[in-house]
Scaffold this motif. Structure first.
Motif, PDB file in Angstrom:
ATOM      1  N   PRO A  15     124.292   3.627  37.348  1.00  0.00           N
ATOM      2  CA  PRO A  15     125.753   3.577  37.362  1.00  0.00           C
ATOM      3  C   PRO A  15     126.475   4.821  36.856  1.00  0.00           C
ATOM      4  O   PRO A  15     127.656   4.981  37.145  1.00  0.00           O
ATOM      5  CB  PRO A  15     126.076   2.394  36.431  1.00  0.00           C
ATOM      6  CG  PRO A  15     124.827   1.628  36.306  1.00  0.00           C
ATOM      7  CD  PRO A  15     123.719   2.595  36.504  1.00  0.00           C
ATOM      8  N   ASP A  16     125.811   5.687  36.122  1.00  0.00           N
ATOM      9  CA  ASP A  16     126.528   6.788  35.483  1.00  0.00           C
ATOM     10  C   ASP A  16     126.424   8.128  36.202  1.00  0.00           C
ATOM     11  O   ASP A  16     126.855   9.147  35.673  1.00  0.00           O
ATOM     12  CB  ASP A  16     126.090   6.922  34.021  1.00  0.00           C
ATOM     13  CG  ASP A  16     126.640   5.795  33.153  1.00  0.00           C
ATOM     14  OD1 ASP A  16     127.630   5.153  33.570  1.00  0.00           O
ATOM     15  OD2 ASP A  16     126.085   5.549  32.074  1.00  0.00           O
ATOM     16  N   TYR A  17     125.880   8.140  37.420  1.00  0.00           N
ATOM     17  CA  TYR A  17     125.889   9.398  38.177  1.00  0.00           C
ATOM     18  C   TYR A  17     127.316   9.928  38.326  1.00  0.00           C
ATOM     19  O   TYR A  17     127.561  11.113  38.162  1.00  0.00           O
ATOM     20  CB  TYR A  17     125.282   9.230  39.571  1.00  0.00           C
ATOM     21  CG  TYR A  17     123.779   9.076  39.602  1.00  0.00           C
ATOM     22  CD1 TYR A  17     122.942   9.960  38.940  1.00  0.00           C
ATOM     23  CD2 TYR A  17     123.188   8.048  40.331  1.00  0.00           C
ATOM     24  CE1 TYR A  17     121.569   9.813  38.982  1.00  0.00           C
ATOM     25  CE2 TYR A  17     121.820   7.896  40.389  1.00  0.00           C
ATOM     26  CZ  TYR A  17     121.012   8.793  39.713  1.00  0.00           C
ATOM     27  OH  TYR A  17     119.654   8.649  39.769  1.00  0.00           O
ATOM     28  N   GLU A  18     128.242   9.010  38.629  1.00  0.00           N
ATOM     29  CA  GLU A  18     129.627   9.430  38.866  1.00  0.00           C
ATOM     30  C   GLU A  18     130.308   9.949  37.597  1.00  0.00           C
ATOM     31  O   GLU A  18     131.339  10.603  37.674  1.00  0.00           O
ATOM     32  CB  GLU A  18     130.432   8.284  39.475  1.00  0.00           C
ATOM     33  CG  GLU A  18     130.491   7.051  38.610  1.00  0.00           C
ATOM     34  CD  GLU A  18     130.993   5.819  39.357  1.00  0.00           C
ATOM     35  OE1 GLU A  18     131.847   5.118  38.791  1.00  0.00           O
ATOM     36  OE2 GLU A  18     130.531   5.573  40.488  1.00  0.00           O
ATOM     37  N   ASN A  19     129.704   9.692  36.437  1.00  0.00           N
ATOM     38  CA  ASN A  19     130.241  10.189  35.171  1.00  0.00           C
ATOM     39  C   ASN A  19     129.488  11.415  34.672  1.00  0.00           C
ATOM     40  O   ASN A  19     129.614  11.794  33.507  1.00  0.00           O
ATOM     41  CB  ASN A  19     130.187   9.087  34.105  1.00  0.00           C
ATOM     42  CG  ASN A  19     130.994   7.880  34.493  1.00  0.00           C
ATOM     43  OD1 ASN A  19     132.068   8.003  35.059  1.00  0.00           O
ATOM     44  ND2 ASN A  19     130.469   6.701  34.217  1.00  0.00           N
TER      45      ASN A  19
END
Length: 117
Positions: free
Chosen positions: A96-100
């Motif tokens: 989930p944290d690729y975009e962050n």
């Protein structure tokens, strides 16, 4: 089947996410864990607090480590079951944290024969 450790590394953000953003992100994490578990791939995992201890040297010097003060922070890990590195990497598709700006470090766990306890 081999075991792999997925190490989650994030970038400390200057702005704090809203409660709604944190809840949405947690929902993505829980959905990913559920998918991996249902596929028999998830073995274990935990988030890590941003503090810890570093033990080093011959004299085993113990120092406090404020990991949250660094630019990048190890936020947690999973242990997963996969046939090989290719499958272990593919299991990270929904991290989930690729975009962050987050990254996943994939390391194979070395098998060791341990005597019974």
């Amino acid at each position: 089947m081999e075991k792999f450790m997925l190490i989650f590394q994030g970038i400390k953000s200057a702005e704090q996410p809203s409660a709604q953003q944190m809840q949405e992100n947690m929902g993505k994490w829980m959905a990913w864990i559920d998918k991996l578990a249902k596929a028999g791939k998830y073995d274990a995992g935990e988030p890590l607090l941003p503090t810890g201890k570093v033990i080093s040297g011959k004299n085993k010097t113990v120092t406090d480590a404020a990991f949250a003060e660094g630019k990048e922070i190890i936020g947690g890990y999973f242990i997963v079951n996969a046939a090989d590195y290719n499958e272990a990497v593919a299991l990270c598709d929904e991290y989930p944290d690729y975009e962050n700006g987050g990254t996943v470090i994939v390391r194979q766990i070395q098998k060791m024969d341990m005597p019974p306890a």
